[in-house]
Design a protein around this motif. Structure first.
Motif, PDB file in Angstrom:
ATOM      1  N   HIS B  11      27.380  11.494   0.597  1.00  0.00           N
ATOM      2  CA  HIS B  11      26.223  11.195  -0.261  1.00  0.00           C
ATOM      3  C   HIS B  11      25.898  12.425  -1.096  1.00  0.00           C
ATOM      4  O   HIS B  11      24.795  12.949  -1.027  1.00  0.00           O
ATOM      5  CB  HIS B  11      25.012  10.822   0.593  1.00  0.00           C
ATOM      6  N   THR B  14      22.790  12.068  -3.722  1.00  0.00           N
ATOM      7  CA  THR B  14      21.494  11.780  -3.077  1.00  0.00           C
ATOM      8  C   THR B  14      21.091  12.924  -2.147  1.00  0.00           C
ATOM      9  O   THR B  14      19.906  13.252  -2.056  1.00  0.00           O
ATOM     10  CB  THR B  14      21.545  10.456  -2.305  1.00  0.00           C
ATOM     11  N   ASP B  15      22.082  13.556  -1.496  1.00  0.00           N
ATOM     12  CA  ASP B  15      21.755  14.703  -0.652  1.00  0.00           C
ATOM     13  C   ASP B  15      21.119  15.808  -1.476  1.00  0.00           C
ATOM     14  O   ASP B  15      20.160  16.451  -1.059  1.00  0.00           O
ATOM     15  CB  ASP B  15      23.018  15.250   0.018  1.00  0.00           C
ATOM     16  N   SER B  18      17.656  14.987  -2.171  1.00  0.00           N
ATOM     17  CA  SER B  18      16.830  15.103  -0.971  1.00  0.00           C
ATOM     18  C   SER B  18      16.534  16.550  -0.615  1.00  0.00           C
ATOM     19  O   SER B  18      15.497  16.858  -0.041  1.00  0.00           O
ATOM     20  CB  SER B  18      17.519  14.438   0.229  1.00  0.00           C
ATOM     21  N   LYS B  25      14.477  11.712   1.928  1.00  0.00           N
ATOM     22  CA  LYS B  25      15.387  11.550   3.063  1.00  0.00           C
ATOM     23  C   LYS B  25      15.007  10.333   3.910  1.00  0.00           C
ATOM     24  O   LYS B  25      15.859   9.664   4.469  1.00  0.00           O
ATOM     25  CB  LYS B  25      15.339  12.829   3.919  1.00  0.00           C
ATOM     26  N   SER B  43      25.142   6.098  -6.636  1.00  0.00           N
ATOM     27  CA  SER B  43      25.080   6.942  -5.453  1.00  0.00           C
ATOM     28  C   SER B  43      23.932   6.454  -4.590  1.00  0.00           C
ATOM     29  O   SER B  43      22.902   6.016  -5.110  1.00  0.00           O
ATOM     30  CB  SER B  43      24.860   8.392  -5.877  1.00  0.00           C
ATOM     31  N   ASN B  45      21.870   6.840  -0.441  1.00  0.00           N
ATOM     32  CA  ASN B  45      21.824   7.627   0.794  1.00  0.00           C
ATOM     33  C   ASN B  45      22.069   6.740   2.013  1.00  0.00           C
ATOM     34  O   ASN B  45      22.218   5.513   1.896  1.00  0.00           O
ATOM     35  CB  ASN B  45      20.506   8.414   0.890  1.00  0.00           C
ATOM     36  N   THR B 136      25.539  15.927   4.028  1.00  0.00           N
ATOM     37  CA  THR B 136      26.290  15.203   5.058  1.00  0.00           C
ATOM     38  C   THR B 136      27.758  15.281   4.677  1.00  0.00           C
ATOM     39  O   THR B 136      28.092  15.025   3.519  1.00  0.00           O
ATOM     40  CB  THR B 136      25.909  13.708   5.069  1.00  0.00           C
TER      41      THR B 136
END
Lengths: 246, 497
Positions: B11, B14-15, B18, B25, B43, B45, B136
């Motif tokens: 991700h 999105t990471d 976040s 998150k 994209s 999460n 991640t």
């Protein structure tokens, strides 16, 4: 007969001494022609290259006149391929103006320093570099030790140095080969036309090692000096004495 | 045999959002991009994925499944920027790291993992460090780039032991070979769901049915075809190192080390007909700090004593503290340098002379690179802009210096206001007062009108006069603005020789 040979021996010894002191004999004629009457004051009747000359210029006006004279002299020394270095703490030189004194402004490297000590360091380094022909540095004061260092640097490389002293505190004895003062003179009208004529200066050679101090009127006429002696003033041993002793 | 690590960011985008905004998150969160007039999810999460949303879904459909979906725009170019920065960060794990768009990084880990205590803890460290930042990731290691890539994305186990490439490849699905979607779909249609089912097929039949690409990819995964990695940071080729038995604390010691390193480096440069333009000397101290001094030259050189002189001035800035145990000399900028040129110009004088370049290096090294200037003509009438600084010592004139304009030798960087008595418009002044002193004007030339260059600067024109006072001193004065405007001012701008 004997006296003649004695005179010969003396003159030979004299020229030897000059050679040991670093004054080159006049090897080519064009070299001496350009300074005309002024040459008679120099040892061997040749402008001393590979030496440090000192110019005193108290005010801005004198500074401008001195810069003009020095760049005209430098242009003769540099011929077509030489490189000059101009060291200053202020950025007041106007590069395009050098062209009118026969010096290509793009053959000058300008160095801007932040303090007097730095200027001296740069000048010494530059005088050691044989790739340069002329090094000009604007300084306020010049001690005997500093001038001696400059003279030593010059002896190896044969570069000619000019120290322009601006706003100096005192004029003490130093190891420079000569001391000059250049100031502006009213110009002569060209063909009775109104307006300003060719640049004209009073050039005083106050001190010259092994030579004869004198004063001239010098006019810069489109690429050559027009030099006339000043008859009015008594010649200058006095002037030098004044400077030395008070 | 090499070892390669592949990192897959599940991700990535999105990471990153976040990390900047931790609130996201906890929410189902997606990024969108318009494609053919529709908003498509590019994209998402983990939370959004668990609720049945997938990449490539149309945003309206996703909103129907998850009404409280958090949506933001997907910035273009983000992938490259993020991956490059992450790859640079990963250099701590190995010197050769390359980006693997759209969502991965490949590390050449040959001979690296034992420093972390084996493959297991190597992968664990990478995963944990990335997790600590907020990314991640799945990280795998294998003998080939292709296999590592497949394992990170589709493998059950993340480690393929050395020499077991084929065994690890067999249980993977066909996508793990990095095939085109069309080929993968055809394989599935034929019931070939694992690599093991088709890898032993004759190559000719594979080629006939699926094209050359599949064979090439199988070869890459098995290590029979080369795969080149382009590292994000090229290793420095012109570098010499000197480890010291005893930590060095004195200046003579540093000088000795510097001299040794310079001799080695310059020998190498000379052999390859190169010269350096910039170099840096690093001293690694016992306490872990690194001391650095750097130099730059105006022209490529491999002259040991000259370079030593440039460095020598800076040696006083090195603080050895408890001692320096490793010196590294690195030529950061290297250019071609042909020795014939140097011989031709030695001792001639002028700008090409090597001694002049060395002097310029010395000066700019000591008092700063801006201290040394050379000026060239510039085609402007405005005096302050009539010349420009040259880019190098050897730059040629493109225009000639003007000879028709008479210019003062000394110029004031800021023209000074003066008081003037002038009879009628266009006549030169009769007298002026500068710094409290009155100058009677005897002769004058002018006016020379210089207009503002409106495309550069707005303002009034200047009328210049060359004047000579009763002492024979010559000045450059100008009147700013028209005489009849009443708002004009007089300035002194320069001094003539």
């Amino acid at each position: 007969m004997e006296s003649a040979s004695k005179a010969q021996i003396l003159s030979r010894l004299q020229s030897d001494i000059l050679r040991f002191q670093g004054f080159k004999p006049a090897d080519h004629l064009d070299h001496s022609a350009w300074l005309g009457a002024i040459n008679q004051s120099f040892p061997n009747a040749t402008f001393p290259t590979g030496a440090v000359h000192e110019f005193i210029a108290p005010g801005m006006e004198e500074m401008a006149a001195t810069s003009g004279f020095v760049s005209a002299v430098a242009s003769h020394l540099m011929k077509s391929h030489g490189v000059a270095m101009w060291i200053s703490q202020r950025q007041w030189m106007f590069p395009p103006s050098f062209k009118s004194f026969g010096l290509d402004p793009d053959r000058i490297l300008f160095v801007k320093t932040s303090k007097e000590k730095e200027s001296l360091w740069v000048m010494e380094e530059a005088l050691k570099c044989g790739a340069l022909t002329v090094v000009v540095s604007e300084l306020c004061d010049l001690t005997f030790t500093a001038s001696r260092r400059l003279q030593l640097a010059v002896e190896q490389s044969r570069v000619t140095g000019f120290v322009l002293r601006h706003r100096y505190k005192k004029l003490s004895t130093n190891a420079c080969v000569s001391r000059w003062q250049v100031s502006s003179l009213p110009t002569d009208s060209i063909d009775d036309l109104p307006g300003i004529g060719f640049p004209k200066w009073k050039v005083e050679l106050l001190r010259i090692r092994n030579g004869y101090p004198n004063t001239w009127n010098v006019q810069w006429n489109n690429g050559e000096f027009n030099i006339s002696s000043r008859q009015t003033e008594p010649i200058s041993i006095e002037t030098e004495a004044q400077i030395k002793f008070g | 045999m090499g070892r390669y690590v592949s990192i897959w960011f599940r991700h990535l985008h999105t990471d990153w959002f976040s990390i900047k905004n931790p609130r996201l998150k906890e929410l189902p969160f997606v990024l969108r991009t318009p494609v053919h007039g529709r908003m498509v999810i590019t994209s998402l999460n983990a939370k959004a994925a668990s609720q049945g949303i997938f990449q490539g879904m149309v945003l309206a459909d996703a909103r129907a499944i998850v009404p409280d979906l958090e949506v933001q725009d997907d910035p273009p170019e983000l992938t490259n920027k993020l991956l490059t920065r992450l790859a640079e960060w990963c250099i701590r794990f190995s010197p050769v790291v390359s980006v693997d768009p759209p969502d991965g990084i490949i590390i050449d880990a040959s001979g690296c993992s034992h420093l972390w205590g084996g493959d297991n803890s190597y992968l664990k460290t990478i995963t944990e460090r990335l997790h600590a930042i907020g990314f991640t990731s799945r990280v795998s290691v294998a003998d080939t780039v292709g296999l590592a890539w497949g394992l990170a994305r589709y493998g059950h186990s993340l480690i393929s032991l050395p020499g077991q490439t084929r065994e690890s490849l067999l249980p993977l699905p066909p996508e793990a070979l990095r095939l085109e979607t069309e080929t993968t779909e055809r394989l599935y249609k034929l019931g070939l769901r694992k690599v093991s089912q088709f890898i032993q097929f004759p190559r000719t039949s594979l080629r006939r049915r699926f094209g050359d690409h599949i064979l090439h990819q199988i070869d890459k995964a098995c290590g029979q075809a080369m795969e080149l990695l382009v590292s994000v940071q090229q290793p420095e080729p012109y570098q010499t190192r000197l480890p010291c038995m005893e930590p060095i604390v004195t200046a003579p010691g540093i000088e000795y080390a510097l001299n040794l390193l310079l001799e080695q480096l310059c020998l190498k440069l000379r052999d390859e007909q190169k010269g350096l333009r910039a170099a840096v000397l690093k001293g690694y101290r016992v306490d872990g700090k690194v001391e650095e001094i750097s130099i730059a030259t105006n022209k490529a050189t491999h002259h040991v004593s000259h370079l030593f002189k440039l460095f020598e001035i800076h040696i006083a800035h090195i603080e050895p503290a408890l001692g320096i145990e490793l010196f590294v000399l690195e030529a950061t900028v290297v250019e071609d340098h042909l020795p014939q040129q140097e011989m031709m110009w030695a001792g001639v004088g002028g700008f090409e002379d090597i001694r002049l370049t060395e002097l310029a290096d010395n000066l700019s090294n000591k008092i700063g690179s801006n201290a040394l200037q050379r000026y060239l003509p510039d085609e402007h009438y405005w005096p302050e802009r009539s010349f420009r600084t040259s880019l190098s010592l050897l730059e040629k004139l493109t225009t000639q210096w003007p000879l028709d304009k008479i210019r003062p030798t000394q110029i004031l960087s800021r023209p000074e206001l003066i008081e003037v008595t002038a009879p009628i418009p266009d006549y030169p002044p009769m007298l002026f007062r500068y710094k409290g002193k009155i100058h009677q004007i005897v002769k004058a030339d002018g006016p020379e009108r210089i207009e503002q260059e409106w495309w550069i600067q707005q303002g009034q024109h200047r009328d210049y006069y060359r004047v000579e006072d009763d002492q024979g001193k010559r000045y450059w004065l100008f009147r700013l603005g028209h005489y009849h405007d009443k708002s004009f001012k007089w300035f002194l701008h320069g001094f003539f020789a």
